[in-house]
Design a protein around this motif. Structure first.
Motif: not given
Length: 221
Positions: A155-171
Motif C-alpha cells: 500500500a502507498p500510504g501509512a509510512v513514517l516519512e523523514f524529510s531531508h534535514p538540509i533544506t536546500a539539498s533536494p534542490m
C-alpha cells in the motif's frame, strides 16, 4: 561528464598516476550525519496485547489531544505515568533503546547523561495521518508500534516519512537522483528513534484494524 564551464584538459596532459592515486586515496567525509535507530522487539506478543487493551480503554474514556494528528486519538503526554504493568515494561524498553542509541553516536564516556522520558498513546484508523512536524526542546524522539495495523505491505500510504534535514539539498545536490526523504514502514513491535530536530510525518493510513503506537520524547535532564 563535463560541466559547461569546466576547463578542458587534453588527455595527453592528464597524468594517469594522479588519477589513479586520487581514485584510491581521495576522501569523502560525511559531516552532520542524522542517526536513526530501529529495532523490532522479539517475543512481544503478550506485551503488545496488554498495551493494546490498556490504550483502547483510555481511548474510550479520555478526550483526544490535537497536535500533528489529523483525525485519530492521542492521549495527553502522561503515558509513562499510567499505573499499569505493561506501561512500566515498555518504559524500560524505551529507556534501554535511548541509552543504546546514545552510546552508538559516540558521546564522550566522561559526560554523564540522564534522560527524562515522556510519551503519549495514539490510535489511528482509516483516513488518519500526521502532518510534518518536529519535537522542540527534546533530544531523541521516537515511536513504539504496539500494533502496526493491517494495511498491506504494497500500500502507498501509512509510512513514517523523514524529510531531508538540509533544506536546500533536494534542490541542489543531484536533484531527482538522490532521495529527498527516507520512508519507514512500521512493524508491530518496532521501536524507532531519531533526533528531535528531524522533520517527519505519517502518511494516511488505509487499514481496517486500528494502528496503535506510543510516540515519545527523551530530553536531557
Amino acid at each position: 561528464m563535463r560541466l559547461p564551464d569546466e576547463p578542458h584538459i587534453p588527455m595527453a596532459q592528464q597524468d594517469p598516476d594522479i588519477v589513479a592515486d586520487m581514485a584510491r586515496h581521495g576522501q569523502i567525509e560525511y559531516i552532520f550525519p542524522t542517526p536513526i535507530f530501529s529495532y523490532v522487539l522479539k517475543n512481544a506478543d503478550a506485551l503488545n496485547a496488554q498495551l493494546r487493551d490498556v490504550i483502547l480503554e483510555h481511548e474510550r474514556t479520555t478526550p483526544s489531544v490535537a497536535k500533528s494528528n489529523q483525525g485519530g486519538w492521542q492521549s495527553p503526554p502522561d503515558f509513562f505515568q499510567w499505573d499499569e504493568p505493561p506501561v512500566t515494561a515498555l518504559a524500560r524498553v524505551v529507556m534501554d533503546a535511548v541509552n543504546i542509541a546514545t552510546a552508538r553516536i559516540s558521546v564522550p564516556a566522561t559526560f554523564k547523561i540522564e534522560f527524562q522520558l515522556y510519551g503519549w498513546a495514539a490510535v489511528n484508523r482509516k483516513g488518519h495521518y500526521n502532518t510534518t512536524h518536529v519535537h522542540p526542546r527534546s533530544t531523541w524522539s521516537g515511536t513504539y508500534y504496539v500494533d502496526a495495523g493491517d494495511e498491506t505491505s504494497d500500500a502507498p500510504g501509512a509510512v513514517l516519512e523523514f524529510s531531508h534535514p538540509i533544506t536546500a539539498s533536494p534542490m541542489n545536490f543531484f536533484p531527482g537522483i538522490l532521495p529527498s526523504a527516507r520512508l519507514v514502514r512500521p512493524e508491530t513491535g518496532m521501536i524507532i528513534l531519531f533526533p528531535s530536530y528531524l522533520q517527519h510525518s505519517v502518511r494516511m493510513y488505509g487499514g481496517e484494524r486500528p494502528r496503535i503506537c506510543v510516540p515519545f520524547n527523551a530530553h536531557l535532564r
